[in-house]
Structure formats: C-alpha cells, structure tokens
Design a protein around this motif. Structure first.
Motif, PDB file in Angstrom:
ATOM      1  N   GLU A 217     -12.171   2.567  -4.014  1.00 51.83           N
ATOM      2  CA  GLU A 217     -11.670   3.957  -4.589  1.00 51.83           C
ATOM      3  C   GLU A 217     -12.780   4.705  -5.072  1.00 51.83           C
ATOM      4  OE1 GLU A 217      -7.674   4.097  -6.388  1.00 51.83           O
ATOM      5  OE2 GLU A 217      -8.145   2.028  -6.908  1.00 51.83           O
TER       6      GLU A 217
ATOM      7  N   ASN B 207      -1.622   9.413  -2.590  1.00 50.54           N
ATOM      8  CA  ASN B 207      -2.785  10.051  -2.206  1.00 50.54           C
ATOM      9  C   ASN B 207      -2.577  11.309  -1.155  1.00 50.54           C
ATOM     10  OD1 ASN B 207      -5.523   9.047  -3.256  1.00 50.54           O
ATOM     11  ND2 ASN B 207      -4.013   7.342  -2.932  1.00 50.54           N
TER      12      ASN B 207
ATOM     13  N   TYR C 138      -9.328   1.648   1.186  1.00 50.11           N
ATOM     14  CA  TYR C 138      -8.627   1.058   0.046  1.00 50.11           C
ATOM     15  C   TYR C 138      -7.751  -0.245   0.675  1.00 50.11           C
ATOM     16  CZ  TYR C 138      -4.929   0.207  -3.458  1.00 50.11           C
ATOM     17  OH  TYR C 138      -4.360  -0.268  -4.625  1.00 50.11           O
TER      18      TYR C 138
ATOM     19  N   TYR D  50       0.234   3.713  -3.070  1.00 48.94           N
ATOM     20  CA  TYR D  50      -1.134   4.411  -2.840  1.00 48.94           C
ATOM     21  C   TYR D  50      -1.139   5.191  -2.009  1.00 48.94           C
ATOM     22  CZ  TYR D  50      -6.130   4.810  -2.398  1.00 48.94           C
ATOM     23  OH  TYR D  50      -7.197   5.484  -2.247  1.00 48.94           O
TER      24      TYR D  50
ATOM     25  N   TYR E 273       0.722  -1.220  -0.099  1.00 46.86           N
ATOM     26  CA  TYR E 273      -0.087  -0.046  -0.043  1.00 46.86           C
ATOM     27  C   TYR E 273       0.910   1.205  -0.114  1.00 46.86           C
ATOM     28  CZ  TYR E 273      -3.095  -3.764   1.807  1.00 46.86           C
ATOM     29  OH  TYR E 273      -3.835  -4.812   2.011  1.00 46.86           O
TER      30      TYR E 273
END
Length: 236
Positions: free
Chosen positions: A129, A94, A123, A90, A87
């Motif tokens: 999402e 973000n 997520y 991601y 993760y």
C-alpha cells in the motif's frame, strides 16, 4: 525470387526480421487456420527476446505440461469466491476514491485506470500500500511493457534496451520482498495468507517441491502483464 514473393503474398505470408530472429507474418484466415490446427508442425511459443523480459521460468518459457501444472498451482490461491471476497472491500473503496474526477480540470482515462488497476494488483500480490513504492514499480513495469512490444534492439536509446534494465530493477525489488517473506515464515506457518506472495511461497506439487524464488518472481511478472494492461483497456 520474384515468383517466391508472389506465392508468399498470395498466401498472405510476409517475411520480416523481428524479435531478434527471422519471422514470418501470416495474415489470411485460411493460412492461420492451417497453422493453428497443426500442432505437430507448429509449436506454441514466444520469441527469445520476449522471454528475456517476461521470464524464462514463467508460463512463456516452459513446456506445455509444466505450464498446466504451474498455472493450476498459482491460479488456485487467487481464484474463486473465497479468494476474491478477501479483496472485495479494498477494491470497492479504492474504486470509489480513484474515480472521483469531478474536481479535476483535465484527465486521461487510460492513465487513471492504469494507476487504479496497478494499485489493486500490488495489494493482491504483495499486500503493498506504499504509494511511493507503487509509483516506482509502476514506472518500471510501464517501461518493461513497452519493450515487450518493441523491436528487440539491445542498444542504448531503444525501448527493448530500456525494458531489460526495467526488468532487472523489478526483479531486484521482488527478490528483496521474497527474501523478507521467507525469513518471516521461518519457524512458524501463517494460519491466514494475506496475499498472493504467501500462497506462492507455500504452494507445492504432488512431490512436495515448492517454487523457487525465480519461479515466483516470473509468475508475478507475467500475471502483472496479463492482468494490468487488458483490465485498463477493458474499463476504458
């Protein structure tokens, strides 16, 4: 009665009616130490009203032994370098996007952090999402969170009453997702898990028993409660 009240106050103990039950609030370090060190007389636990919101199959509503077992089974798939590295990209992307505040005339730090952490948690938990669905889930969770800290008055207009409705809505959404995932997994086994939901559907104890839908939903809700609010305030 007066002498009893004086003794209670001297010990830093106050009686009240909270969480739907008569409650004793302890304030002095000495008394707290006596209680926390006496496992035979004082068992750890949560008020019934809190368990109604968090879930009776989550960590707060089960025995100590079951708590340790369930915590070990559910934490393993999302802890450690291998799990967290999935993760990292991601989260980094973000974080950069969410913290671009230069063009905003007005902002509330805690509100911005709540949106960010909720998006990352959704997520990791559900590979979710969809902004529309996340906004709806965050709204329900916020109402639920307020109710956990409120007086247990189950009557229209009070936070606890609203929180019970919010939990019902959250459970409905999560139950739908669990059902779809179970149908997708029928007939084949995923070689690579894409989120925590996949891990919870596959995890089993030494006897081969897997988690029920209710257990999975309650685990997701309590992990959300534990990881969302604390992360927001820490970052703020």
């Amino acid at each position: 009665m007066l002498n009893q009240q004086c003794r209670f106050r001297h010990a830093g103990i106050y009686k009240a009616f909270m969480f739907g039950n008569p409650s004793v609030i302890v304030t002095t370090p000495e008394t707290c130490k006596r209680i926390l060190n006496n496992d035979d007389a004082f068992k750890p636990g949560w008020p019934t009203s809190t368990m109604e919101l968090i879930g009776k199959k989550s960590f707060v509503g089960i025995s100590h032994e079951e708590h340790n077992r369930l915590r070990h089974l559910t934490a393993a798939p999302v802890n450690g370098y291998e799990a967290l590295s999935v993760y990292t990209q991601y989260k980094e992307e973000n974080m950069k996007s969410a913290l671009e505040w230069a063009n905003m005339e007005k902002l509330e730090f805690l509100t911005q952090f709540r949106k960010l952490t909720f998006m990352i948690i959704m997520y990791i938990f559900l590979n979710l999402e969809s902004e529309h669905l996340m906004e709806a889930l965050e709204k329900e969770y916020t109402v639920l969170n307020y109710g956990i800290r409120a007086m247990a008055i189950n009557f229209p207009g009070f936070d606890y009453y609203k929180a019970l409705k919010a939990r019902k809505n959250l459970v409905g959404v999560l139950q739908s997702i669990v059902g779809k995932r179970r149908n997708q997994k029928k007939g084949y086994r995923l070689t690579k898990k894409k989120d925590m939901m996949d891990s919870l559907l596959d995890v089993e104890n030494q006897n081969g028993r897997k988690l029920s839908d209710e257990e999975i939903i309650d685990v997701l809700i309590i992990y959300l409660n534990a990881g969302h609010e604390s992360s927001d305030h820490a970052m703020m």
